[in-house]
Write a protein that holds these residues in place. Structure first.
Motif, PDB file in Angstrom:
ATOM      1  N   THR A   1      37.754  37.622  46.333  1.00 28.81           N
ATOM      2  CA  THR A   1      36.970  36.537  46.943  1.00 28.81           C
ATOM      3  C   THR A   1      36.961  36.739  48.453  1.00 28.81           C
ATOM      4  O   THR A   1      37.682  37.596  48.984  1.00 28.81           O
ATOM      5  CB  THR A   1      37.587  35.163  46.634  1.00 28.81           C
TER       6      THR A   1
ATOM      7  N   ASN B   1      47.096  32.959  60.017  1.00 29.20           N
ATOM      8  CA  ASN B   1      47.903  32.993  58.794  1.00 29.20           C
ATOM      9  C   ASN B   1      49.357  33.386  59.025  1.00 29.20           C
ATOM     10  O   ASN B   1      50.145  33.407  58.076  1.00 29.20           O
ATOM     11  CB  ASN B   1      47.289  33.973  57.791  1.00 29.20           C
TER      12      ASN B   1
ATOM     13  N   VAL C   1      46.159  33.685  46.638  1.00 33.33           N
ATOM     14  CA  VAL C   1      44.700  33.482  46.695  1.00 33.33           C
ATOM     15  C   VAL C   1      44.050  34.173  45.499  1.00 33.33           C
ATOM     16  O   VAL C   1      44.621  35.090  44.912  1.00 33.33           O
ATOM     17  CB  VAL C   1      44.093  34.027  48.009  1.00 33.33           C
TER      18      VAL C   1
ATOM     19  N   GLU D   1      40.018  38.070  53.592  1.00 39.65           N
ATOM     20  CA  GLU D   1      40.658  37.613  54.831  1.00 39.65           C
ATOM     21  C   GLU D   1      42.167  37.795  54.756  1.00 39.65           C
ATOM     22  O   GLU D   1      42.789  38.333  55.682  1.00 39.65           O
ATOM     23  CB  GLU D   1      40.331  36.137  55.069  1.00 39.65           C
TER      24      GLU D   1
ATOM     25  N   GLU E   1      38.142  34.726  50.605  1.00 37.01           N
ATOM     26  CA  GLU E   1      39.483  34.361  51.090  1.00 37.01           C
ATOM     27  C   GLU E   1      40.462  35.507  50.847  1.00 37.01           C
ATOM     28  O   GLU E   1      41.344  35.766  51.670  1.00 37.01           O
ATOM     29  CB  GLU E   1      39.968  33.096  50.389  1.00 37.01           C
TER      30      GLU E   1
ATOM     31  N   ASP F   1      42.362  36.282  62.023  1.00 31.67           N
ATOM     32  CA  ASP F   1      42.917  35.933  60.711  1.00 31.67           C
ATOM     33  C   ASP F   1      44.435  36.109  60.695  1.00 31.67           C
ATOM     34  O   ASP F   1      45.157  35.314  60.072  1.00 31.67           O
ATOM     35  CB  ASP F   1      42.279  36.810  59.629  1.00 31.67           C
TER      36      ASP F   1
END
Length: 514
Positions: free
Chosen positions: A142, A309, A138, A147, A144, A305
């Motif tokens: 950011t 993931n 990633v 996370e 993302e 999360d």
């Protein structure tokens, strides 16, 4: 498998008077002492060999580490829901020896104490800022990345490591308490190897368990000494080099020797309960003075999360983030596997009278939930500082060992909380060392829980010597040497853990049919 089959094994133990353990102590002690001596005498050569073993293990067997971790999680979850979950460790009338509070405090302190103190700030910040690549590639800094930073950290400290510990702990507890076999790793394999576990088949299993335990502990002790020295430098300007770290290991090993002489009740239990109180105080303080709302709501977000993931992070094939995956996840899985004989045996020793289901829920699920609160408290507080451009962490990771102290510096009473953190790390250091000494002592004594105190002292000192040797060989790259020791010794023990699952299932299924 009938009780009569196990009776043969018990008679064999009595017949030989547990003398079968002698080769285990002799071989493991000699190999470890020779390794320590060679590493200190030839640090450059030793570092080259360690790095080579690490790279070879990762490049050829990364898939084995990750796939095995997934298997252990699935295996434990199945045992919780299957009928075998109602089996009580030690028989239907077995009573527990420790209160639930003390039981949980001891297993958590032994299982992850030093590591959580070391990585709970450094790891999320490293992932978010791309200090050493990012999970799933990633883009750094950011939404993302934030996370994934917390999800990947939880992935490394959640279900997978505790499933590894649970496999060893449950297997030993069942065969020791329910089948009356010696308190040593070889006993778990009686359904597969039968009487051969009293010979060299069993010796090799126990020796590999000792190697894995010693090097897994050495990694943790090395990390702990790095963080304590960094904290002392941060607070008092004391030099934080390898020399200081070696002095810290030496000093705390002396404390650990004192604790290990006092035994489980007088040493580990007292220290574990005290440390949990200190940890709770530190967590509550940060929740109150830190980003309170973000921390409290973050627990649910982190778990969500983590769940969303976990499949991508646990995938062993076709990864595009191989640098991150090899540098972090494979190391962690090897570290947990190396720790598993130590933590598993320790958990088994304090878990008589629990049902299989109770054991697995406590060892697998509850620590994961507590870890999510810990990571939310430390990790999200640190990330808030990074995102808000507050303090040193806003510039990324400069020194992993300093990360927690840099986070605390931007909160009230930082000097007091930093000292508290050093005390926590120190006691986690001691409980890890003396718990490991008790476990290794039991393995090398053929399962005896009352082996000579001199033998316990020997292993407590040996653990410190191995950690010192790895730090000395690694020099400025000490972490690499510590990682190499864990990964190389964990590789063969991974296969043993997979066989352990099969052996345990055979025995539990037979017990249920009685």
């Amino acid at each position: 498998m009938s009780d009569g089959d196990y009776k043969i094994g018990q008679d064999n133990v009595r017949r030989f008077g547990l003398d079968f353990h002698n080769p285990v102590f002799t071989v493991s002690a000699l190999v470890i002492l020779i390794f320590t001596l060679v590493t200190i005498m030839f640090p450059a050569f030793s570092k080259e060999m360690l790095d080579g073993a690490k790279l070879w293990s990762i490049n050829n067997f990364d898939w084995l580490f990750i796939s095995s971790g997934n298997i252990f999680v699935i295996f434990c979850l199945l045992l919780i829901i299957l009928p075998v979950g109602k089996i009580r460790l030690g028989g239907d009338d077995a009573k527990t020896e420790f209160s639930t509070k003390s039981w949980f405090a001891m297993l958590f302190a032994a299982g992850m104490g030093i590591g959580l103190m070391y990585w709970s700030v450094a790891e999320p910040v490293a992932y978010y800022t791309a200090w050493w690549h990012t999970p799933l590639n990633v883009e750094a800094r950011t939404a993302e990345a934030k996370e994934l930073a917390m999800a990947a950290t939880m992935f490394h400290w959640g279900l997978h490591p505790w499933a590894i510990y649970a496999v060893v702990g449950l297997s030993l507890a069942f065969f020791v308490y329910s089948k009356k076999l010696p308190f040593t790793i070889r006993s778990v394999f009686y359904p597969i190897f039968k009487e051969r576990i009293w010979g060299w088949t069993g010796h090799i299993i126990d020796i590999l368990a000792i190697f894995a335990t010693i090097f897994g502990l050495a990694t943790s002790l090395g990390l702990g000494s790095q963080q304590i020295s960094a904290g002392l430098h941060f607070l008092f300007g004391i030099d934080s080099g390898v020399g200081t770290q070696i002095m810290i290991i030496s000093f705390i090993t002396l404390i650990a020797v004192t604790s290990v002489v006092r035994g489980l009740e007088g040493g580990v239990k007292v220290l574990s309960n005290f440390n949990i109180i200190l940890a709770v105080i530190l967590v509550l303080f940060i929740i109150i003075v830190g980003p309170t709302l973000n921390i409290l709501t973050g627990v649910g977000t982190i778990l969500s999360d983590y769940a969303s993931n976990i499949l991508a992070l646990s995938n062993p094939v076709g990864r595009e983030d191989s640098d991150w995956y090899h540098g972090w996840t494979v190391f962690y899985w090897a570290w947990w596997i190396a720790w598993s004989p130590f933590v598993g045996m320790f958990i088994a020793r304090i878990s008589k009278g629990r049902t299989v289901r109770e054991f697995l829920i406590a060892v697998l699920v509850i620590p994961t939930l507590v870890t999510s609160l810990w990571m939310s408290t430390f990790g999200l507080t640190a990330l808030d500082q990074v995102i808000g451009n507050v303090g040193e962490l806003a510039n990324g990771i400069s020194d992993k060992s300093l990360a927690m102290f840099q986070m605390l510096e931007n909160l009230p009473l930082s000097s007091i909380t930093s000292v508290l953190a050093i005390i926590l790390i120190t006691i986690f250091f001691v409980t890890s060392s003396d718990s490991g000494s008790l476990v290794v002592d039991s393995i090398t004594a053929g399962g005896k829980l009352d082996a000579p105190i001199s033998q316990r002292i020997f292993w407590a000192i040996t653990e410190g010597l191995v950690a010192i040797a790895l730090l000395y060989a690694g020099g400025t790259e000490a972490l690499s040497a510590l990682q190499a020791g864990s990964i190389a010794t964990a590789l063969p023990f991974t296969v043993i853990l997979l066989l352990m699952c099969y052996s345990l299932y055979i025995a539990l299924h037979a017990e249920l049919k009685k």
